[in-house]
Design a protein around this motif. Sequence first.
Motif, PDB file in Angstrom:
ATOM      1  N   VAL A  49       0.835  -1.199   0.000  1.00  0.00           N
ATOM      2  CA  VAL A  49       0.000   0.000   0.000  1.00  0.00           C
ATOM      3  C   VAL A  49       0.871   1.250   0.000  1.00  0.00           C
ATOM      4  O   VAL A  49       1.933   1.274   0.622  1.00  0.00           O
ATOM      5  N   ILE A  50       0.428   2.247  -0.755  1.00  0.00           N
ATOM      6  CA  ILE A  50       1.084   3.557  -0.722  1.00  0.00           C
ATOM      7  C   ILE A  50       0.504   4.318   0.460  1.00  0.00           C
ATOM      8  O   ILE A  50      -0.705   4.582   0.504  1.00  0.00           O
ATOM      9  N   ALA A  51       1.342   4.644   1.430  1.00  0.00           N
ATOM     10  CA  ALA A  51       0.825   5.300   2.638  1.00  0.00           C
ATOM     11  C   ALA A  51       1.923   6.053   3.360  1.00  0.00           C
ATOM     12  O   ALA A  51       3.103   5.722   3.262  1.00  0.00           O
ATOM     13  N   ASP A  52       1.498   7.071   4.114  1.00  0.00           N
ATOM     14  CA  ASP A  52       2.389   7.859   4.967  1.00  0.00           C
ATOM     15  C   ASP A  52       2.306   7.288   6.376  1.00  0.00           C
ATOM     16  O   ASP A  52       1.283   7.413   7.053  1.00  0.00           O
ATOM     17  N   SER A  53       3.395   6.657   6.817  1.00  0.00           N
ATOM     18  CA  SER A  53       3.370   5.981   8.117  1.00  0.00           C
ATOM     19  C   SER A  53       3.407   6.951   9.289  1.00  0.00           C
ATOM     20  O   SER A  53       3.252   6.527  10.444  1.00  0.00           O
ATOM     21  N   THR A  54       3.601   8.235   9.024  1.00  0.00           N
ATOM     22  CA  THR A  54       3.573   9.215  10.114  1.00  0.00           C
ATOM     23  C   THR A  54       2.152   9.725  10.370  1.00  0.00           C
ATOM     24  O   THR A  54       1.961  10.570  11.239  1.00  0.00           O
ATOM     25  N   ASP A  55       1.195   9.198   9.626  1.00  0.00           N
ATOM     26  CA  ASP A  55      -0.215   9.557   9.808  1.00  0.00           C
ATOM     27  C   ASP A  55      -0.888   8.458  10.619  1.00  0.00           C
ATOM     28  O   ASP A  55      -1.121   7.351  10.117  1.00  0.00           O
ATOM     29  N   GLU A  56      -1.185   8.752  11.872  1.00  0.00           N
ATOM     30  CA  GLU A  56      -1.754   7.738  12.767  1.00  0.00           C
ATOM     31  C   GLU A  56      -3.064   7.186  12.240  1.00  0.00           C
ATOM     32  O   GLU A  56      -3.338   5.983  12.342  1.00  0.00           O
ATOM     33  N   GLY A  57      -3.881   8.051  11.645  1.00  0.00           N
ATOM     34  CA  GLY A  57      -5.170   7.605  11.108  1.00  0.00           C
ATOM     35  C   GLY A  57      -5.001   6.578  10.007  1.00  0.00           C
ATOM     36  O   GLY A  57      -5.764   5.596   9.931  1.00  0.00           O
ATOM     37  N   VAL A  58      -3.998   6.781   9.166  1.00  0.00           N
ATOM     38  CA  VAL A  58      -3.731   5.831   8.082  1.00  0.00           C
ATOM     39  C   VAL A  58      -3.324   4.472   8.648  1.00  0.00           C
ATOM     40  O   VAL A  58      -3.810   3.426   8.203  1.00  0.00           O
ATOM     41  N   LEU A  59      -2.445   4.473   9.632  1.00  0.00           N
ATOM     42  CA  LEU A  59      -2.005   3.213  10.232  1.00  0.00           C
ATOM     43  C   LEU A  59      -3.151   2.492  10.925  1.00  0.00           C
ATOM     44  O   LEU A  59      -3.251   1.256  10.880  1.00  0.00           O
ATOM     45  N   LYS A  60      -4.030   3.241  11.554  1.00  0.00           N
ATOM     46  CA  LYS A  60      -5.197   2.622  12.187  1.00  0.00           C
ATOM     47  C   LYS A  60      -6.094   1.976  11.153  1.00  0.00           C
ATOM     48  O   LYS A  60      -6.590   0.852  11.337  1.00  0.00           O
ATOM     49  N   ASN A  61      -6.310   2.665  10.035  1.00  0.00           N
ATOM     50  CA  ASN A  61      -7.151   2.116   8.970  1.00  0.00           C
ATOM     51  C   ASN A  61      -6.553   0.855   8.353  1.00  0.00           C
ATOM     52  O   ASN A  61      -7.282  -0.023   7.876  1.00  0.00           O
ATOM     53  N   LEU A  62      -5.224   0.758   8.374  1.00  0.00           N
ATOM     54  CA  LEU A  62      -4.560  -0.436   7.843  1.00  0.00           C
ATOM     55  C   LEU A  62      -4.583  -1.592   8.843  1.00  0.00           C
ATOM     56  O   LEU A  62      -4.184  -2.711   8.508  1.00  0.00           O
ATOM     57  N   GLY A  63      -5.057  -1.322  10.055  1.00  0.00           N
ATOM     58  CA  GLY A  63      -5.106  -2.363  11.087  1.00  0.00           C
ATOM     59  C   GLY A  63      -3.733  -2.786  11.553  1.00  0.00           C
ATOM     60  O   GLY A  63      -3.506  -3.950  11.913  1.00  0.00           O
ATOM     61  N   ILE A  64      -2.797  -1.833  11.576  1.00  0.00           N
ATOM     62  CA  ILE A  64      -1.412  -2.156  11.889  1.00  0.00           C
ATOM     63  C   ILE A  64      -1.256  -2.740  13.290  1.00  0.00           C
ATOM     64  O   ILE A  64      -0.335  -3.523  13.554  1.00  0.00           O
ATOM     65  N   ARG A  65      -2.148  -2.419  14.178  1.00  0.00           N
ATOM     66  CA  ARG A  65      -2.088  -2.918  15.558  1.00  0.00           C
ATOM     67  C   ARG A  65      -2.251  -4.443  15.609  1.00  0.00           C
ATOM     68  O   ARG A  65      -1.816  -5.087  16.559  1.00  0.00           O
ATOM     69  N   ASN A  66      -2.866  -5.007  14.582  1.00  0.00           N
ATOM     70  CA  ASN A  66      -3.114  -6.449  14.564  1.00  0.00           C
ATOM     71  C   ASN A  66      -1.901  -7.262  14.099  1.00  0.00           C
ATOM     72  O   ASN A  66      -1.908  -8.486  14.198  1.00  0.00           O
ATOM     73  N   PHE A  67      -0.881  -6.580  13.584  1.00  0.00           N
ATOM     74  CA  PHE A  67       0.318  -7.292  13.148  1.00  0.00           C
ATOM     75  C   PHE A  67       1.212  -7.568  14.346  1.00  0.00           C
ATOM     76  O   PHE A  67       1.452  -6.686  15.172  1.00  0.00           O
TER      77      PHE A  67
END
Length: 219
Positions: A49-67
């Motif tokens: 995915v193309i994404a800015d990892s410094t954007d907390e909202g983006v990381l939340k939408n990617l479900g990064i907490r589940n990794f």
Amino acid sequence: MKRQYAVIGLGRFGGSICRALSEQGMEVLGIDMDEDRVNEYSSIATHTVIADSTDEGVLKNLGIRNFEHVIVAIGENLQSSILTTLILKDMGVSKITVKAQNDYHERVLLKIGADRIIHPERDMGIRIAHQVVSKNVLDYLELSDEYSIVEMAAGEKMSGKSLQEMNIRAKYGCNVVAVKRSHEVIVSPHADQKVEEGDVLIVIGGEKDISRLEKDLMA
């Protein structure tokens, strides 16, 4: 169930991790702001995915907490690396590994809670230096500030002698954890294990202790 990893930053270092994890059958999410890099790994990683990892909202939408494990492999942008790590920590990611550019970067990352710091360029430099300086050291890995693990080729002085005869643990403070001979690997060898010239000993010990061992027995 496959283990899930996320790799943030798909440059040479992050990309190689992404590829290696994918080849081992892991589920990998690759994240980068560069569209070309994301496209390059779209057929390798499970998802990209193309994404800015410094954007907390983006990381939340990617479900990064589940990794279960997130590797931050951002290149030269220290601010993005630090901010990304901080966001991941605040979100409760269970394990965070981060590539550090220098010692200052490492100190900051440790203070904000990174679980593991990697210095790929420095570590590779140390490994190559040990291989260049010593004809017996085949590989080298620094485990901590005090201990290292090395692969050492046994020389003529060791041929026909057992580990007990050489008294490696008591005399040098090093432990031989395995012996590689041709295609055979002898794990946790017994004290009466004899060594042959050309065997590869996998040794754990302090830097100075390993150097003494090599000087005395490996030539």
